[in-house]
Motif scaffolding. Structure first.
Motif, PDB file in Angstrom:
ATOM      1  N   GLY A 356       0.796  -1.283  -0.035  1.00 27.50           N
ATOM      2  CA  GLY A 356      -0.101   0.022   0.000  1.00 27.50           C
ATOM      3  C   GLY A 356       0.928   1.377   0.020  1.00 27.50           C
ATOM      4  O   GLY A 356       0.386   2.181  -0.399  1.00 27.50           O
ATOM      5  N   ASN A 357       2.003   1.224   0.383  1.00 23.70           N
ATOM      6  CA  ASN A 357       3.125   2.229   0.409  1.00 23.70           C
ATOM      7  C   ASN A 357       3.998   2.106  -1.125  1.00 23.70           C
ATOM      8  O   ASN A 357       4.700   1.133  -0.905  1.00 23.70           O
ATOM      9  N   GLU A 358       3.195   2.709  -2.088  1.00 21.74           N
ATOM     10  CA  GLU A 358       3.908   2.404  -3.406  1.00 21.74           C
ATOM     11  C   GLU A 358       5.447   2.393  -3.443  1.00 21.74           C
ATOM     12  O   GLU A 358       5.882   1.609  -4.279  1.00 21.74           O
ATOM     13  N   GLY A 359       5.929   3.576  -2.819  1.00 23.99           N
ATOM     14  CA  GLY A 359       7.667   3.516  -3.010  1.00 23.99           C
ATOM     15  C   GLY A 359       8.134   2.215  -2.430  1.00 23.99           C
ATOM     16  O   GLY A 359       9.046   1.678  -2.805  1.00 23.99           O
ATOM     17  N   ALA A 360       7.796   2.083  -1.031  1.00 24.89           N
ATOM     18  CA  ALA A 360       8.415   1.218  -0.344  1.00 24.89           C
ATOM     19  C   ALA A 360       8.043  -0.453  -0.953  1.00 24.89           C
ATOM     20  O   ALA A 360       9.011  -1.175  -0.936  1.00 24.89           O
ATOM     21  N   GLU A 361       6.778  -0.395  -1.417  1.00 23.07           N
ATOM     22  CA  GLU A 361       6.353  -1.755  -2.026  1.00 23.07           C
ATOM     23  C   GLU A 361       7.334  -2.075  -3.131  1.00 23.07           C
ATOM     24  O   GLU A 361       7.390  -3.180  -3.355  1.00 23.07           O
ATOM     25  N   ASN A 362       7.621  -1.058  -3.909  1.00 27.25           N
ATOM     26  CA  ASN A 362       8.457  -1.438  -5.031  1.00 27.25           C
ATOM     27  C   ASN A 362       9.987  -1.665  -4.817  1.00 27.25           C
ATOM     28  O   ASN A 362      10.698  -2.026  -5.724  1.00 27.25           O
ATOM     29  N   MET A 363      10.190  -1.008  -3.721  1.00 23.26           N
ATOM     30  CA  MET A 363      11.848  -1.184  -3.279  1.00 23.26           C
ATOM     31  C   MET A 363      12.029  -2.742  -2.722  1.00 23.26           C
ATOM     32  O   MET A 363      12.976  -3.319  -2.868  1.00 23.26           O
ATOM     33  N   ALA A 364      10.881  -3.215  -2.049  1.00 26.44           N
ATOM     34  CA  ALA A 364      11.143  -4.458  -1.422  1.00 26.44           C
ATOM     35  C   ALA A 364      11.578  -5.886  -2.536  1.00 26.44           C
ATOM     36  O   ALA A 364      12.276  -6.581  -2.143  1.00 26.44           O
ATOM     37  N   PRO A 365      10.931  -5.792  -3.618  1.00 28.68           N
ATOM     38  CA  PRO A 365      11.487  -6.798  -4.576  1.00 28.68           C
ATOM     39  C   PRO A 365      12.979  -6.773  -4.799  1.00 28.68           C
ATOM     40  O   PRO A 365      13.803  -7.751  -4.843  1.00 28.68           O
ATOM     41  N   GLY A 366      13.418  -5.515  -5.328  1.00 27.88           N
ATOM     42  CA  GLY A 366      14.754  -5.253  -5.432  1.00 27.88           C
ATOM     43  C   GLY A 366      15.792  -5.691  -4.111  1.00 27.88           C
ATOM     44  O   GLY A 366      16.667  -6.002  -4.231  1.00 27.88           O
ATOM     45  N   ALA A 367      15.015  -5.216  -3.108  1.00 30.77           N
ATOM     46  CA  ALA A 367      15.801  -5.553  -1.725  1.00 30.77           C
ATOM     47  C   ALA A 367      16.183  -6.900  -1.341  1.00 30.77           C
ATOM     48  O   ALA A 367      17.128  -7.514  -0.975  1.00 30.77           O
ATOM     49  N   ALA A 368      15.171  -7.751  -2.058  1.00 26.99           N
ATOM     50  CA  ALA A 368      15.368  -9.247  -1.518  1.00 26.99           C
ATOM     51  C   ALA A 368      16.508  -9.607  -2.505  1.00 26.99           C
ATOM     52  O   ALA A 368      16.984 -10.776  -2.549  1.00 26.99           O
ATOM     53  N   GLN A 369      16.805  -9.010  -3.785  1.00 22.40           N
ATOM     54  CA  GLN A 369      17.772  -9.205  -4.770  1.00 22.40           C
ATOM     55  C   GLN A 369      19.230  -8.458  -4.484  1.00 22.40           C
ATOM     56  O   GLN A 369      20.286  -8.366  -5.104  1.00 22.40           O
ATOM     57  N   GLY A 370      19.009  -7.747  -3.181  1.00 21.63           N
ATOM     58  CA  GLY A 370      19.918  -6.437  -2.929  1.00 21.63           C
ATOM     59  C   GLY A 370      21.549  -6.990  -2.707  1.00 21.63           C
ATOM     60  O   GLY A 370      21.477  -8.216  -2.095  1.00 21.63           O
ATOM     61  N   ARG A 371      22.519  -6.236  -2.901  1.00 21.51           N
ATOM     62  CA  ARG A 371      23.699  -6.567  -2.455  1.00 21.51           C
ATOM     63  C   ARG A 371      24.363  -5.455  -2.041  1.00 21.51           C
ATOM     64  O   ARG A 371      23.779  -4.258  -1.878  1.00 21.51           O
ATOM     65  N   ALA A 372      25.637  -5.643  -1.409  1.00 19.61           N
ATOM     66  CA  ALA A 372      26.539  -4.624  -0.931  1.00 19.61           C
ATOM     67  C   ALA A 372      27.683  -4.420  -1.418  1.00 19.61           C
ATOM     68  O   ALA A 372      28.151  -5.386  -2.365  1.00 19.61           O
ATOM     69  N   THR A 373      28.422  -3.384  -1.255  1.00 19.50           N
ATOM     70  CA  THR A 373      29.855  -3.132  -1.818  1.00 19.50           C
ATOM     71  C   THR A 373      30.955  -4.095  -1.143  1.00 19.50           C
ATOM     72  O   THR A 373      30.385  -4.853  -0.009  1.00 19.50           O
ATOM     73  N   PRO A 374      31.855  -4.412  -1.843  1.00 20.26           N
ATOM     74  CA  PRO A 374      32.853  -5.391  -1.121  1.00 20.26           C
ATOM     75  C   PRO A 374      33.061  -5.238   0.284  1.00 20.26           C
ATOM     76  O   PRO A 374      33.366  -4.078   0.560  1.00 20.26           O
ATOM     77  N   ASN A 375      33.028  -6.412   1.165  1.00 21.58           N
ATOM     78  CA  ASN A 375      33.184  -6.442   2.494  1.00 21.58           C
ATOM     79  C   ASN A 375      34.399  -6.124   3.043  1.00 21.58           C
ATOM     80  O   ASN A 375      35.148  -6.910   3.563  1.00 21.58           O
ATOM     81  N   SER A 376      35.223  -5.273   2.489  1.00 17.53           N
ATOM     82  CA  SER A 376      36.564  -4.701   2.912  1.00 17.53           C
ATOM     83  C   SER A 376      36.529  -3.751   3.870  1.00 17.53           C
ATOM     84  O   SER A 376      35.798  -2.627   3.741  1.00 17.53           O
ATOM     85  N   ALA A 377      37.383  -3.673   4.825  1.00 21.61           N
ATOM     86  CA  ALA A 377      37.560  -2.497   5.593  1.00 21.61           C
ATOM     87  C   ALA A 377      37.942  -1.195   5.037  1.00 21.61           C
ATOM     88  O   ALA A 377      37.924  -0.115   5.453  1.00 21.61           O
ATOM     89  N   ARG A 378      38.481  -1.152   3.847  1.00 22.04           N
ATOM     90  CA  ARG A 378      39.107  -0.237   2.988  1.00 22.04           C
ATOM     91  C   ARG A 378      38.123   0.295   1.881  1.00 22.04           C
ATOM     92  O   ARG A 378      38.664   1.062   0.979  1.00 22.04           O
ATOM     93  N   TRP A 379      36.912  -0.282   1.828  1.00 20.44           N
ATOM     94  CA  TRP A 379      36.196   0.257   0.705  1.00 20.44           C
ATOM     95  C   TRP A 379      35.974   1.623   0.835  1.00 20.44           C
ATOM     96  O   TRP A 379      35.649   2.209  -0.249  1.00 20.44           O
ATOM     97  N   ALA A 380      35.643   2.305   1.867  1.00 22.35           N
ATOM     98  CA  ALA A 380      35.639   3.539   2.303  1.00 22.35           C
ATOM     99  C   ALA A 380      36.434   4.505   1.219  1.00 22.35           C
ATOM    100  O   ALA A 380      36.371   5.674   0.582  1.00 22.35           O
ATOM    101  N   GLU A 381      38.036   3.908   1.170  1.00 23.48           N
ATOM    102  CA  GLU A 381      39.017   4.651   0.766  1.00 23.48           C
ATOM    103  C   GLU A 381      38.709   4.625  -1.002  1.00 23.48           C
ATOM    104  O   GLU A 381      39.103   5.412  -1.673  1.00 23.48           O
ATOM    105  N   ILE A 382      38.122   3.532  -1.273  1.00 28.02           N
ATOM    106  CA  ILE A 382      37.836   3.128  -2.798  1.00 28.02           C
ATOM    107  C   ILE A 382      36.636   4.442  -3.276  1.00 28.02           C
ATOM    108  O   ILE A 382      36.899   5.151  -4.161  1.00 28.02           O
ATOM    109  N   GLU A 383      35.523   4.415  -2.296  1.00 24.20           N
ATOM    110  CA  GLU A 383      34.726   5.592  -2.550  1.00 24.20           C
ATOM    111  C   GLU A 383      35.162   7.038  -2.357  1.00 24.20           C
ATOM    112  O   GLU A 383      34.769   8.089  -3.293  1.00 24.20           O
TER     113      GLU A 383
END
Length: 420
Positions: A356-383
């Motif tokens: 019923g919340n159109e924005g959040a409802e359309n986020m949810a399918p993508g969130a189920a397929q979601g990923r994060a950036t490489p799990n390195s302590a130094r990734w912030a330096e890459i960004e």
């Protein structure tokens, strides 16, 4: 590359202990105060006051103090709490999901593996939140909430082009966007350096930004699957007038969309409010759909933004700190937070609460397929250096993709594999 030796709780230990490694499992004695740090904007004042009152009723003798923190400079403040040099204290801290690895390397985080396995329904956690909170198999960050990008579209322009339903596949998306890209109307406004969007396309192709082998991180943008993701980005970006040498904030893409001649942008749903504020005539004329995947059976991969909850080892009230997290990730408060703030709950089996919340409802399918950036302590330096952005501009302006990707990958490898 230096490696911190991490003490891990094991499933065997779970059979003989009731808490994490080297921690007492008893209730915190007597009346005491527990301090929760939340980031500015993560929860409304009403949510915080209602949650605090409820928690204190259910845990007599506990005074829950919530302190709001600014994102700017938060890393140094958290590290000071973890290493004991801060004049302030905190028992539970909200952190960005991709920040956990940095704090684990610094030291001072309490491992939460056992609690996660037992009480927090970890099997259903969103991977884009849970995986960054885990280092070497141990869980340090507990998923709290997520937000991710969707396609925000102009309903009137879709209707005028005869597009009756949002596209479900990449091919349908390209075809629809081609119809929408005509005259002074842009099929999509996609800035050339929106690397979070690119990451999703790369993951859809089976590629990676970087990979870890035997403890060594190596940039992977020059691999064929990553280059295929960049090629799709280039095809889509050409169906509008987005700058090839700037990111989505230069200029802010919501403001460009608000002018009324852009059919689509890729952004979090929260940007719809900014669009409507800039152009009230668009109120009610904005729609959302998940970023399409390669096939119709699942949406495209997305970068999952959001927060995890951590507990410093130095807390004097670990049992109460665990209780705070247990409450915050419970179905009751996950539902309240998601509906109040238009977030995606921390686990897939709660996606229905935003219906019923159109924005959040359309986020949810993508969130189920979601990923994060490489799990390195130094990734912030890459960004901070962000070699991905010039790579994207190079490809979009006609330079050799393989060569540009190799240059970016080499930089990523150097930064992620270097000692501080």
């Amino acid at each position: 590359m230096k490696k911190r030796l991490l003490a891990l709780c094991t499933v065997l230990a779970a059979a003989t202990a009731l808490t994490g490694c080297s921690q007492s499992g008893g209730a915190d004695p007597g009346a005491h105060k527990v301090t929760l740090w939340l980031m500015k904007g993560s929860a409304s004042d009403d949510f915080i006051s209602t949650f605090t009152a409820s928690f204190e009723r259910e845990h007599p003798g506990v005074d829950l103090e919530v302190k709001i923190q600014e994102w700017v400079g938060i890393g140094d403040k958290v590290n000071a709490v973890l290493d004991g040099t801060s004049k302030e204290s905190a028992d539970v801290i909200e952190v960005g999901n991709t920040q956990v690895a940095q704090y684990v390397e610094t030291g001072g985080l309490s491992e939460l593996t056992l609690e996660g396995l037992r009480a927090w329904e970890s099997k259903d956690w969103l991977k884009g939140l849970s995986e960054p909170g885990s280092v070497n198999g141990a869980q340090y960050g507990v998923p709290w909430y997520a937000a991710n990008r969707v396609v925000i579209y102009h309903k009137d322009l879709f209707e005028s082009a005869g597009i009756k339903a949002p596209p479900k596949t990449r091919q349908e998306w390209i075809q629809a966007t081609q119809k929408l890209d005509k005259g002074d109307q842009q099929g999509i406004y996609l800035a050339g350096q929106n690397w979070y969007v690119l990451a999703g396309f790369i993951w859809d192709e089976g590629g990676e930004l970087a990979v870890e082998t035997s403890g060594q991180w190596v940039g992977a943008l020059d691999e064929d699957r990553a280059l295929a993701g960049m090629e799709f980005y280039k095809q889509l970006q050409a169906l509008g007038d987005g700058p090839k040498d700037a990111d989505e904030e230069t200029p802010p893409q919501a403001q460009v969309f608000a002018r009324g001649r852009v059919a689509q942008i890729i952004a979090t749903p929260s940007q719809a409010a900014e669009i409507e504020a800039a152009n009230p005539a668009l109120k009610g004329r904005i729609g959302f759909f998940p970023i399409p995947g390669k096939t119709a059976d699942k949406p495209g991969a997305v970068f999952t933004g959001g927060s995890d909850l951590i507990i410093p080892e130095r807390t004097g009230h670990r049992k109460s700190a665990v209780n705070v997290i247990t409450a915050l990730v419970s179905e009751k408060w996950q539902t309240e937070l998601a509906r109040t703030m238009s977030y995606v709950p921390n686990r897939t089996n709660l996606a229905h609460v935003v219906k019923g919340n159109e924005g959040a409802e359309n986020m949810a399918p993508g969130a189920a397929q979601g990923r994060a950036t490489p799990n390195s302590a130094r990734w912030a330096e890459i960004e901070a250096k962000n070699p991905i952005k010039p790579f994207m501009t190079a490809v979009l302006t006609g330079q050799d993709p393989k060569l540009a990707a190799k240059t970016a990958s080499d930089t990523i490898s150097t930064v992620l594999s270097s000692d501080r």
